[in-house]
Scaffold this motif. Structure first.
Motif, short mmCIF file in Angstrom:
data_model
loop_
_atom_site.label_atom_id
_atom_site.label_comp_id
_atom_site.label_asym_id
_atom_site.label_seq_id
_atom_site.Cartn_x
_atom_site.Cartn_y
_atom_site.Cartn_z
N VAL A 6 31.93 26.39 39.93
CA VAL A 6 30.94 27.30 39.35
C VAL A 6 31.54 28.44 38.56
O VAL A 6 30.84 29.07 37.78
N THR A 7 32.82 28.76 38.75
CA THR A 7 33.36 29.91 38.02
C THR A 7 34.48 29.56 37.06
O THR A 7 34.95 30.41 36.33
N HIS A 8 34.94 28.33 37.06
CA HIS A 8 36.07 27.92 36.23
C HIS A 8 37.32 28.71 36.56
O HIS A 8 38.20 28.87 35.74
N ARG A 31 31.42 36.90 44.09
CA ARG A 31 30.81 37.29 42.83
C ARG A 31 31.51 38.53 42.26
O ARG A 31 31.60 38.73 41.06
N PRO A 56 35.38 37.77 38.93
CA PRO A 56 35.55 38.44 37.62
C PRO A 56 36.69 39.46 37.63
O PRO A 56 37.35 39.64 36.61
N GLN A 83 39.74 37.50 37.21
CA GLN A 83 39.79 36.92 35.86
C GLN A 83 40.03 37.99 34.80
O GLN A 83 40.18 37.68 33.63
#
Lengths: 426, 315
Positions: A242-244, A391, A395, A398
């Motif tokens: 779902v998040t790559h 969640r 990020p 990333q």
């Protein structure tokens, strides 16, 4: 100083905000979990008003699925260490960037543990009696007081380690080793301690021969290091899908070897226990007899434990065979071992300790609907917490959520644009 | 969760901002309503605790003035609930006294009169039922309690081929239940009685798991006692009415024995099977029994709990 506090508050606010944005799948998943949590809260309110009489527990079987789930989840929390050890002791590169996902799972698992113990209390309003200083923590005599200390300590350790590393990544600075490496090593020993102490909780009771066995501690650790990493293998694949977020198959296969070895040890210890119980044939075998074969026509647990044993054996063979190098079979093995060990440690460990009772009475236990709803509610709460933590964390890792892009607005995916100046250091 | 996109971000238009504001308010509204609905069962909550009870100190930390206030509160609460003005006291152990119980297995006929007397004396809940004494019907020739029958219900007792063994709190010298309590809500007093501070117990039931004699009982629901059956002669560590969610157990009737009376179970026994007294007094009946009887046993002696409750035989 105030600037630092302000920066930290900005970080927390942005993290909190991002927990509320996502695509439709995110909303559907979170909506579903919230609904189950609310059902659980509703069931708990009923229990709070009417008492634990609304559960299946009673005078004879006085602990049930709450304590069973608690025991299982302490193992899941402890298993995070199985990612930490390869990374920090053996310098495993593949797992390096993933270890934080394991630690966040530990945080969610400990919160579930605390919730399961709390709903099991007759007087949750008096929880403050456990707080040293204002209450009366019976430390070190009571193993439950040890559990209170080690579980909360483990929670703090993991919150600190994850929080510090993620905040540094957010700020784009290299974390200071002195601020987390000592805690990582403390956490490794601590992880073993939480599950050992939980085992001692049972082992220390001379009046319950089924639990009063020195193999319980080793069995707990072996099963925890099977089910925990198995759960992490599945969680990592969901995160990847779902998040790559880059998660290599090699990392999953490293975890596979851990699950593989632990499962073999787990089954071996089970055989040891079975031999001792049944070959000697002393009167204390009653509980084991009840669990595996039924006693005087009472056999509620028999289908459960054999399901667990069959699942564990299939999982073990899959894990040993090369087929489980393919993710499809590995996932099947993981699911089977998680279910198998959940049964073994919940229904298969806690309940038979009470059957027959200390005065030789056989009363069978079955969780009530209300009790089941509360348990599902707590599981949903844990998944909700884990999803929110991921969640926020993904990020940040990333580089999509960083100090560098504060005040940049958001794109249609709810995240701010990536600003390349952010240093990706870890 | 998100798709990788490197497009530059732009601030949303005002109309979009309003729409998203309305949408999030709607979501929060629905969420709050759902939460309120899920909390609805709390409406049925009757008086669960009071500020006074919530903030009450541990028994051993209370000053005499604190205790006086607590006793007054208990008295008030009992009167309100049962329309009976109770006489609640905080009875302390006497010096030079260590209580011991001795039960003659040859004499016990299994009539369960002790069970009923105990329930009446100690204000035990009638619904759900709580009983401190469990009488086991044992097959002739065996002391293996896994062979016992708890629910025997014949026309007449005793039945041929069986003997009866009442089991209650064994008042161990080395009580496993005390050791495991995480909050010190239960302890052994110097007269040998293990007591519970019902206002301090958190209801974790660890003591219940630890007790090898099934002596500890939990209030799974709010205890109920008919008003006319309430025994108004009460002790703080004894038979005062308990609350929901806490443990209770046999305390050798502290409200009686610490004022020089026998426990209720002993007084009612028609067979004279029950003996009770001060082991530190060499002239007491229990001292005589333990020094003259050829055989007496402690239940599950191998566990090292060292009960102050002895079973003996007429030999």
């Amino acid at each position: 100083m105030t600037q630092a506090v302000r920066n930290y508050i900005t970080f927390l606010t942005r993290c909190a905000r991002i927990a509320f944005v996502g695509d439709w799948r995110y909303y559907a998943w979170m909506g579903l979990l919230t609904a189950i949590v609310l059902l659980g809260i509703n069931a708990y309110c009923k229990q709070f008003v009417h008492g634990l009489i609304v559960t299946g527990m009673g005078d004879e079987v006085s602990w049930g699925v709450y304590i069973g789930n608690f025991t299982f989840l302490v193992g899941v929390a402890a298993a995070a260490v199985m990612m930490v050890i390869p990374v920090y002791i053996y310098r495993n590169k593949e797992l390096h960037d993933l270890v934080v996902f394991g630690e966040l799972l530990a945080v969610a698992a400990i919160l579930m543990c605390l919730a399961f113990v709390t709903v099991d209390l007759g007087r949750p309003d008096r929880f403050w009696h456990l707080i040293p200083g204002i209450g009366q923590l019976n430390f070190p005599a009571s193993m439950l007081s040890w559990d209170v200390v080690v579980l909360n300590g483990y929670l703090l350790l993991n919150v600190h380690i994850c929080g510090y590393l993620l905040y540094c990544r957010y700020c784009g600075r290299t974390p200071s080793r002195w601020f987390y490496i000592p805690f990582v090593f403390i956490a490794i020993a601590w992880a073993v301690s939480i599950h050992t102490v939980t085992a001692f909780l049972y082992v220390g009771l001379g009046g319950r021969p089924f639990w009063n066995s020195s193999i319980v501690g080793p069995r707990f650790l072996a099963s925890a290091f099977t089910a925990g990493p198995a759960l992490i293998i599945l969680a990592l694949q969901v995160i990847r899908a779902v998040t790559h977020y880059p998660i290599s198959d090699k990392a999953l296969l490293t975890l596979r070897s851990i699950v593989q070895v632990s499962m073999i040890i787990n089954v071996f210890l089970l055989i040891n226990e079975l031999f001792k119980e049944f070959y000697t044939g002393a009167t204390h075998v009653a509980s084991a007899k009840y669990l595996f074969f039924g006693l005087h026509g009472h056999n509620a647990l028999v289908p459960w434990i054999w399901t667990a044993i069959v699942f564990n054996l299939i999982a073990m063979f899959l894990l040993v065979l090369p087929v489980s190098r393919s993710l499809k079979w590995l996932n099947l093995a993981c699911v089977l071992s998680i279910i198998g060990i959940w049964i073994e440690k919940g229904m298969g460990m806690v309940i038979p300790g009470f059957v027959p009772s200390t005065l030789g009475m056989i009363v069978e236990y079955q969780p009530s609907t209300n009790e089941t709803l509360i348990s599902f509610g707590i599981w949903a709460f844990g998944l909700l917490v884990y999803t929110i933590l991921l969640r926020m964390a993904v990020p940040i890792l990333q580089g999509r959520l960083a100090r560098a892009n504060e005040g940049c607005g958001v794109l249609e995916d709810g995240l701010p644009p990536k600003v390349e100046t952010a240093i990706e250091a870890h | 969760m998100n798709s990788q996109s490197d497009a530059p971000g732009k601030a949303p238009a005002p109309s979009m901002r309003r729409r998203s504001f309305l949408r999030s308010s709607a979501i929060f509204g629905a969420g709050a309503a759902a939460l309120a609905a899920s909390l609805k069962p709390l409406m049925d909550l009757e008086k669960f605790t009071s500020t006074e009870e919530f903030l009450q100190k541990h028994y051993k930390e209370m000053s005499p003035a604190d205790m006086a206030k607590v006793l007054a509160r208990i008295s008030r609460e009992v009167e309100k609930q049962y329309d009976v003005r109770p006489h609640v006291r905080d009875l302390r152990p006497m010096d030079g006294v260590e209580f011991v119980y001795a039960l003659n297995l040859t004499r016990c006929i299994g009539c369960r009169k002790c069970v009923h007397a105990c329930v009446a004396e100690n204000n035990q809940s009638r619904s759900p039922e709580i009983q401190y004494i469990r009488v086991l019907k044992m097959p002739h020739g065996s002391l293996d309690i896994e062979k016992s029958d708890h629910n025997y219900d014949p026309e007449k007792v005793p039945e041929k081929g069986f003997f009866y063994m009442p089991v209650q709190c064994q008042q161990c010298e080395n009580p496993p239940c005390v050791k495991v309590c995480p909050v010190n809500a239960t302890w052994q007093e110097k007269d040998g009685i293990t007591v519970i501070d019902y206002d301090w117990c958190i209801g974790c039931r660890y003591c219940m798991a630890a007790c090898p004699y099934g002596a500890r009982h939990f209030n799974f629901a709010k205890p109920s006692i008919p008003k006319e059956r309430l025994n108004p002669e009460m002790a703080y560590l004894g038979n005062r009415p308990r609350k929901i969610g806490v443990m209770e157990k046999c305390h050798f009737c502290v409200q009686r024995t610490r004022t020089g009376r026998y426990p209720a179970c002993l007084e009612v026994c028609p067979a004279g099977a029950r003996k009770f007294g001060n082991i530190l007094d060499p002239e007491s009946e229990v001292s005589k029994i333990l020094s003259t009887k050829r055989v007496f046993i402690q239940l599950k002696e191998e566990l090292g709990t060292s009960p102050r409750f002895f079973y003996y035989f007429d030999v």
